[in-house]
Write a protein that holds these residues in place. Structure first.
Motif, PDB file in Angstrom:
ATOM      1  N   ALA A 116     -20.410  -2.291  14.627  1.00  0.00           N
ATOM      2  CA  ALA A 116     -19.926  -3.650  14.902  1.00  0.00           C
ATOM      3  C   ALA A 116     -19.432  -3.655  16.362  1.00  0.00           C
ATOM      4  O   ALA A 116     -18.813  -2.459  16.935  1.00  0.00           O
ATOM      5  N   SER A 117     -19.453  -4.550  17.061  1.00  0.00           N
ATOM      6  CA  SER A 117     -18.941  -4.459  18.400  1.00  0.00           C
ATOM      7  C   SER A 117     -17.999  -5.743  18.720  1.00  0.00           C
ATOM      8  O   SER A 117     -18.174  -6.644  18.070  1.00  0.00           O
ATOM      9  N   ALA A 118     -17.032  -5.654  19.786  1.00  0.00           N
ATOM     10  CA  ALA A 118     -15.881  -6.553  19.684  1.00  0.00           C
ATOM     11  C   ALA A 118     -15.735  -6.849  21.134  1.00  0.00           C
ATOM     12  O   ALA A 118     -15.827  -6.024  21.944  1.00  0.00           O
ATOM     13  N   THR A 119     -15.689  -8.141  21.478  1.00  0.00           N
ATOM     14  CA  THR A 119     -15.335  -8.887  22.780  1.00  0.00           C
ATOM     15  C   THR A 119     -14.135  -9.493  22.766  1.00  0.00           C
ATOM     16  O   THR A 119     -14.225 -10.444  22.135  1.00  0.00           O
ATOM     17  N   SER A 120     -13.287  -9.278  23.761  1.00  0.00           N
ATOM     18  CA  SER A 120     -11.990 -10.071  23.448  1.00  0.00           C
ATOM     19  C   SER A 120     -11.722 -10.666  25.117  1.00  0.00           C
ATOM     20  O   SER A 120     -12.113 -10.279  25.919  1.00  0.00           O
ATOM     21  N   ILE A 121     -11.694 -12.277  24.784  1.00  0.00           N
ATOM     22  CA  ILE A 121     -11.839 -13.170  25.960  1.00  0.00           C
ATOM     23  C   ILE A 121     -10.679 -14.068  25.750  1.00  0.00           C
ATOM     24  O   ILE A 121     -10.199 -14.538  24.647  1.00  0.00           O
ATOM     25  N   ARG A 122      -9.974 -14.195  27.040  1.00  0.00           N
ATOM     26  CA  ARG A 122      -9.061 -15.108  27.028  1.00  0.00           C
ATOM     27  C   ARG A 122      -9.642 -16.518  27.354  1.00  0.00           C
ATOM     28  O   ARG A 122     -10.370 -16.621  28.259  1.00  0.00           O
ATOM     29  N   ALA A 123      -9.146 -17.633  26.573  1.00  0.00           N
ATOM     30  CA  ALA A 123      -9.657 -18.774  26.929  1.00  0.00           C
ATOM     31  C   ALA A 123      -8.610 -20.108  27.240  1.00  0.00           C
ATOM     32  O   ALA A 123      -7.398 -19.730  26.816  1.00  0.00           O
ATOM     33  N   PRO A 154      -5.611 -18.313  23.632  1.00  0.00           N
ATOM     34  CA  PRO A 154      -5.913 -17.363  22.481  1.00  0.00           C
ATOM     35  C   PRO A 154      -7.196 -16.310  22.897  1.00  0.00           C
ATOM     36  O   PRO A 154      -8.004 -16.755  23.997  1.00  0.00           O
ATOM     37  N   VAL A 155      -7.026 -15.121  22.283  1.00  0.00           N
ATOM     38  CA  VAL A 155      -8.171 -14.360  22.563  1.00  0.00           C
ATOM     39  C   VAL A 155      -9.281 -14.827  21.670  1.00  0.00           C
ATOM     40  O   VAL A 155      -9.149 -15.106  20.459  1.00  0.00           O
ATOM     41  N   VAL A 156     -10.511 -14.639  22.220  1.00  0.00           N
ATOM     42  CA  VAL A 156     -11.841 -14.989  21.750  1.00  0.00           C
ATOM     43  C   VAL A 156     -12.521 -13.626  21.360  1.00  0.00           C
ATOM     44  O   VAL A 156     -12.912 -12.752  22.238  1.00  0.00           O
ATOM     45  N   VAL A 213     -10.219 -22.728  19.381  1.00  0.00           N
ATOM     46  CA  VAL A 213      -9.257 -22.526  20.596  1.00  0.00           C
ATOM     47  C   VAL A 213      -8.256 -23.668  20.686  1.00  0.00           C
ATOM     48  O   VAL A 213      -6.854 -23.419  20.814  1.00  0.00           O
ATOM     49  N   SER A 214      -8.462 -24.983  20.455  1.00  0.00           N
ATOM     50  CA  SER A 214      -7.864 -25.936  20.619  1.00  0.00           C
ATOM     51  C   SER A 214      -6.611 -25.982  19.344  1.00  0.00           C
ATOM     52  O   SER A 214      -5.503 -26.544  19.661  1.00  0.00           O
ATOM     53  N   THR A 259     -11.681 -15.598  16.078  1.00  0.00           N
ATOM     54  CA  THR A 259     -12.800 -14.651  15.869  1.00  0.00           C
ATOM     55  C   THR A 259     -14.442 -15.302  15.437  1.00  0.00           C
ATOM     56  O   THR A 259     -14.109 -15.841  14.521  1.00  0.00           O
ATOM     57  N   VAL A 260     -15.152 -14.779  16.239  1.00  0.00           N
ATOM     58  CA  VAL A 260     -16.454 -15.181  15.966  1.00  0.00           C
ATOM     59  C   VAL A 260     -17.223 -13.947  15.586  1.00  0.00           C
ATOM     60  O   VAL A 260     -17.221 -13.022  16.237  1.00  0.00           O
TER      61      VAL A 260
END
Length: 576
Positions: free
Chosen positions: A2-9, A431-433, A464-465, A474-475
């Protein structure tokens, strides 16, 4: 792995539509439940196959019976010719009956002629006597054949029933089969040697052709038998018996074949007429009904359709499909009418608000009041612009899905690219994506990338909204549980207030109106999730929503958020 990517949106507002706007029916894509493939051929195909098979069987067994009948007739004819030849040899041989006064008839042509005439009485063919002189045949005598084509001595059975039909039209219908069923199968028994050549060969010690059928100078098929006359231990002569009654056998064969041809043609015509009556009339009625539906498409529901639904064949299947198609057309027209009314209602709300603000602006006493009214007008104009854009996009969706090119793509790349695109709108307070890939990265789907990417983006925007700024979206991409290797599952989870249990299905309706407390009024057209479902279903998948279980059910029973699921079939052909 598994891989994870954190993104602020950034906070992307995706609320629900205004509370006062009724939930409306937008023209949805018609979903047709395809019937299971019919068994090969169907009932009509089976009937046609049976009819043709019976015809072939009838012809096959008829040909076999005709062959046996023909062989029996020929055998009887050849045996009769052979008996006549044996009898004639015994009569003319000096070592046998000595019918020529105790001597050989080979030296006395007159006596030989008389003896042959008496020995072949009743024989319809010709019997010739030859003697050998220095290895060369010399004609001695022959009988005088009678011209009766059907003498009683010939052992040919009576004609089969319907033989009289072989005249006239029967001759024309069956004449061509004479060579096919009579002469061609006998070509192995027909010699190319003339009777004179065979007599010379036998006198010279050769065995002859060994065959008992040949063509005479007139081209008629005859049966012939050549038997040597042995006197004093040496071959001094030859008796040749010929019968031209083979044409009688041929006619009998043709006459016997005619009833089989008539029965076969009758069976074929009966099957053809039966199938035509069973198929043509219903098809004509359905065609007339189709023309009426086309001519009055706006009143398609009023057209009386022929009812063949009870038939368990191809016509019944066509009738049911035609009714389903007509009903789908009626539903589509009604949906369009309903959509037009709902669009009018949705646009009327901001227009009414704008009109009221314009009428009130002259009554404002302060600049602050005027500024507030102008702000209301601006928000309503923005709302109308959003409604018009989303409605226009939704109305063209069917055509876009039908024309957009689809090909095999990597599911990991598609979902990962969409989730990764939120780096461009990073906001410290959003939030973090997170993106989790639970597959091996080699799973493909057959899809239109732009349309399916739009679905994933819409779900992330909604998540996000509704999530707090300190929360996370979390996707995840994984193999669908319980589907083996046939389906992939994309999930988008948020930490928002969740969805009311009674609305878990209705949120996918067009112009969904319920909105959470605090959401910006008019910030959403209510078409996003409806469009998402239409796109997913066009890809052979399904989409649904569920609430996440409470974080601490002992203190708070409210959902911990909402989770949207997209299940799509796996493409196994590679090519991505």
């Amino acid at each position: 792995m598994a891989s994870a990517t954190s993104i602020r949106a950034t906070d992307v507002t995706r609320g629900a539509e205004a509370a006062e706007a009724p939930r409306a029916a937008f023209p949805k894509a018609t979903r047709i439940k395809l019937a299971k493939p019919a068994r090969l051929g169907g009932r009509f195909g089976g009937a046609l196959l049976i009819g043709n098979t019976l015809g072939i069987i009838l012809l096959t067994f008829g040909a076999m019976a005709i062959s046996a009948y023909r062989d029996g007739l020929l055998t009887a004819r050849v045996e009769m010719v052979e008996r006549q030849a044996v009898l004639a040899r015994a009569a003319v041989s000096g070592d046998a009956l000595a019918a020529c006064g105790g001597g050989s008839c080979l030296d006395d042509p007159i006596k030989a002629t008389l003896v042959l005439g008496e020995a072949t009485a009743g024989f319809d063919g010709r019997v010739s006597l030859f003697r050998s002189e220095s290895g060369l045949p010399r004609f001695v005598a022959e009988n005088v054949p009678k011209n009766d084509p059907s003498p009683a001595a010939v052992p040919i059975p009576d004609a089969l029933p319907l033989t009289s039909m072989s005249g006239g039209v029967g001759e024309t219908m069956t004449g061509w089969v004479e060579k096919v069923l009579f002469e061609w199968p006998l070509r192995g028994r027909i010699t190319d040697m003339t009777i004179e050549d065979e007599v010379v060969a036998i006198f010279n010690g050769a065995p002859g052709s060994g065959k008992n059928l040949r063509y005479d100078p007139q081209g008629k098929l005859v049966a012939s038998i050549a038997i040597p006359v042995v006197e004093g231990g040496a071959t001094r002569g030859l008796v040749v018996a010929e019968s031209q009654g083979i044409d009688v056998v041929s006619k009998r064969v043709r006459g016997a074949l005619l009833p089989i041809i008539v029965l076969t043609l009758g069976l074929a015509n009966f099957c053809a007429l039966g199938l035509t009556a069973a198929v043509t009339h219903p098809l004509r009625q359905l065609a007339i009904a189709a023309e009426k539906v086309r001519a009055s498409v706006g009143r398609a529901g009023q057209v009386e359709l022929p009812d063949y639904d009870a038939r368990r064949d191809d016509v019944g299947r066509l009738s049911r499909a035609f009714k389903a198609m007509t009903q789908a057309l009626v539903d589509r027209i009604e949906s369009i009418d309903s959509f037009a009314a709902d669009v009018s209602h949705e646009l009327k709300n901001p227009l009414t608000s704008i009109k009221s603000a314009i009428e009130t602006v002259d009554k404002c006493k302060t600049d602050e009041q005027r500024a507030r009214l102008m702000e209301v007008i601006a928000l309503d104009v923005e709302r109308m612009d959003r409604l018009i854009s989303d409605i226009s996009s939704a109305s063209r969706l069917d055509a876009q899905l039908a024309t957009e090119t689809r090909h095999a793509i990597s599911a990991s790349k598609l979902v990962g690219d969409v989730a990764g695109s939120y780096r461009a709108v990073t906001d410290a307070g959003g939030p973090v994506v997170n993106f989790w890939d639970e597959t091996d990265g080699k799973q493909g789907i057959f899809a239109a990338p732009a349309a399916l990417g739009r679905v994933v983006r819409n779900l992330i925007d909604n998540a996000v909204s509704f999530s707090p700024g300190s929360g996370a979206v979390t996707v995840a991409l994984e193999k669908a549980p319980g589907s083996g290797q046939s389906s992939l599952l994309v999930t988008v989870s948020d930490e928002g207030p969740g969805v009311p249990a009674e609305n878990l299905e209705s949120i996918f309706d067009r112009f969904y109106t319920s909105r959470p407390q605090g959401a910006t009024f008019g910030s959403n057209s209510g078409l996003g999730l409806a469009i998402a479902r239409q796109i997913v279903e066009s890809h052979g998948g399904r989409i649904w929503c569920e609430n996440l279980p409470p974080r601490d059910p002992d203190f708070d029973t409210s959902p911990a958020g909402a989770r949207f699921h997209i299940e799509l079939p796996v493409h196994t052909g590679g090519g991505f």
